[in-house]
Design a protein around this motif. Structure first.
Motif, short mmCIF file in Angstrom:
data_model
loop_
_atom_site.label_atom_id
_atom_site.label_comp_id
_atom_site.label_asym_id
_atom_site.label_seq_id
_atom_site.Cartn_x
_atom_site.Cartn_y
_atom_site.Cartn_z
N LEU A 1 -8.45 5.75 16.50
CA LEU A 1 -7.89 5.51 15.17
C LEU A 1 -9.01 5.27 14.16
O LEU A 1 -10.10 4.82 14.52
CB LEU A 1 -6.95 4.32 15.21
N PRO A 2 -8.77 5.57 12.88
CA PRO A 2 -9.85 5.49 11.88
C PRO A 2 -10.16 4.06 11.45
O PRO A 2 -9.29 3.18 11.46
CB PRO A 2 -9.28 6.29 10.71
N ALA A 3 -11.40 3.86 11.09
CA ALA A 3 -11.81 2.66 10.35
C ALA A 3 -11.63 2.96 8.86
O ALA A 3 -11.24 4.06 8.48
CB ALA A 3 -13.25 2.30 10.68
N ARG B 1 -11.70 3.34 0.79
CA ARG B 1 -11.62 2.78 2.13
C ARG B 1 -10.22 2.91 2.72
O ARG B 1 -9.67 1.99 3.32
CB ARG B 1 -12.09 1.32 2.13
N GLN B 2 -9.67 4.11 2.53
CA GLN B 2 -8.36 4.41 3.10
C GLN B 2 -8.51 4.76 4.58
O GLN B 2 -9.59 5.13 5.05
CB GLN B 2 -7.73 5.59 2.36
N LYS B 3 -7.39 4.68 5.30
CA LYS B 3 -7.36 5.08 6.71
C LYS B 3 -6.22 6.08 6.87
O LYS B 3 -5.06 5.75 6.62
CB LYS B 3 -7.14 3.86 7.61
N LEU B 4 -6.57 7.30 7.25
CA LEU B 4 -5.59 8.39 7.31
C LEU B 4 -5.55 8.99 8.71
O LEU B 4 -6.59 9.32 9.27
CB LEU B 4 -5.96 9.46 6.29
N VAL B 5 -4.34 9.10 9.26
CA VAL B 5 -4.13 9.76 10.55
C VAL B 5 -3.16 10.91 10.34
O VAL B 5 -2.09 10.72 9.75
CB VAL B 5 -3.57 8.77 11.60
N ILE C 1 -2.74 2.02 7.79
CA ILE C 1 -3.00 3.42 8.15
C ILE C 1 -1.91 4.30 7.54
O ILE C 1 -0.73 4.00 7.65
CB ILE C 1 -3.03 3.60 9.68
N ARG C 2 -2.33 5.36 6.89
CA ARG C 2 -1.39 6.37 6.39
C ARG C 2 -1.19 7.39 7.50
O ARG C 2 -2.16 8.01 7.96
CB ARG C 2 -1.92 7.03 5.12
N LEU C 3 0.05 7.58 7.94
CA LEU C 3 0.36 8.43 9.09
C LEU C 3 1.22 9.61 8.65
O LEU C 3 2.29 9.43 8.09
CB LEU C 3 1.08 7.60 10.16
N VAL C 4 0.72 10.82 8.92
CA VAL C 4 1.44 12.05 8.59
C VAL C 4 1.59 12.86 9.87
O VAL C 4 0.60 13.09 10.58
CB VAL C 4 0.70 12.88 7.51
N LYS C 5 2.83 13.31 10.17
CA LYS C 5 3.10 14.00 11.44
C LYS C 5 3.65 15.40 11.16
O LYS C 5 4.63 15.55 10.43
CB LYS C 5 4.13 13.21 12.26
N TYR C 6 3.00 16.41 11.78
CA TYR C 6 3.43 17.80 11.60
C TYR C 6 3.84 18.42 12.94
O TYR C 6 3.15 18.25 13.95
CB TYR C 6 2.30 18.65 11.00
#
Length: 309
Positions: A137-139, A81-85, A187-192
């Motif tokens: 945004l993710p659930a 039940r992770q939330k990844l953006v 929320i885990r947020l990764v920006k490229y």
């Protein structure tokens, strides 16, 4: 230099340019072949092969391996039940859509979805700037890939004059706090940021002009971005400097070579998450239940799609 030599040199340059465009189109067609090649043996029979063919087979082999890892990541996100953006930013034609397609190609669209928002409408322009992005945004158990994001304000809106100086500065005051809040919420947020050269963007735009399957990708805003290359460079540098925070750092992808950029980005994404392969129970296909009284009623012939192939 004589006129004859100058003309010959221009002819050579033109042929070289057209060859590069042709190579770029071939690369784009490779994208459509990947699903077919997946079911074939990519390993050769041991015979020597041209270097470019060997490189392409190596690319596909590694892509399929990484996509297998992405499936494991998806299962981990869903199970835990992770939330990844994941945000994808960069210049026009930098290859963001290509890597997004490779990431989601084998994944469940109910778990991994893409948010590619159009320009805000009149109502959205009156809302809190981040409001329309929050809705995507993710659930728990979901991952969302933003094909461009709230960083539009720091890029195209700034360069094209679609926001005021006050709105621009307020964005930079708000975005670090907004992203910290997302991270604190789980929320885990990764920006490229996808980086390409002036020359490479020029080549890719020419490729789109000459490819009828990609002409729709070339918008008036894309053409204007060529004129304002230096303004976009300055805006990018300010954006990276003011929004590169420990909670949500930027990662720059060297994207002149599209295939390498895809592999590097996916490999890096996987390295950012502590996912593990989950054990899968054995699946047994049940036998079909047959009833003697069941009769299949034929459909009218005019309901079928004509078999012209």
């Amino acid at each position: 230099m004589s006129l004859h030599n100058t003309s010959e040199h221009d002819s050579i340059d033109t042929r070289a340019l057209m060859q590069r465009i042709a190579n770029d189109l071939l690369d784009s067609y490779d994208e459509e072949l990947e699903l077919e090649i997946e079911d074939r043996h990519v390993d050769g029979a041991g015979a020597p092969m041209p270097a470019d063919r060997a490189a392409r087979q190596q690319y596909f082999r590694e892509l399929f391996r990484l996509q297998g890892e992405l499936v494991k990541l998806q299962d981990w996100v869903q199970h835990n039940r992770q939330k990844l953006v994941i945000l994808f930013e960069g210049r026009d034609a930098a290859g963001k859509g290509g890597v997004i397609k490779r990431i989601t190609q084998r994944l469940n669209p109910r778990v991994a979805r893409v948010a590619a928002l159009p320009a805000p409408n009149d109502r959205e322009r009156t809302q809190w700037y981040f409001q329309r992005y929050v809705a995507h945004l993710p659930a728990a158990g979901e991952m969302v890939l933003f094909d461009r994001s709230w960083y539009n304000r720091a890029g195209v809106e700034r360069v094209m004059g679609f926001c005021t100086d006050e709105e621009y500065e307020e964005f930079f005051r708000s975005v670090p706090e907004f992203e910290k809040m997302l991270v604190r919420s789980g929320i885990r947020l990764v920006k490229y940021w996808f980086s390409i050269t002036d020359e490479e963007q020029h080549l890719r735009f020419l490729g789109r002009i000459h490819d009828p399957l990609k002409q729709w990708k070339l918008s008036p805003m894309d053409l204007e971005s060529r004129v304002r290359w230096e303004a976009y460079t300055k805006a990018k540098e300010i954006m990276l400097d003011r929004t590169h925070i420990p909670e949500a750092p930027w990662w720059v992808v060297q994207a002149v070579d599209k295939k390498k950029a895809r592999l590097n980005c996916i490999a890096h994404l996987l390295s950012q998450l502590p996912y593990q392969e989950l054990p899968r129970p054995a699946v047994l296909l049940p036998a079909r239940v047959r009833h003697p009284e069941y009769l299949r009623h034929p459909l009218p012939a005019d309901m079928y799609v004509p078999e012209i192939y």
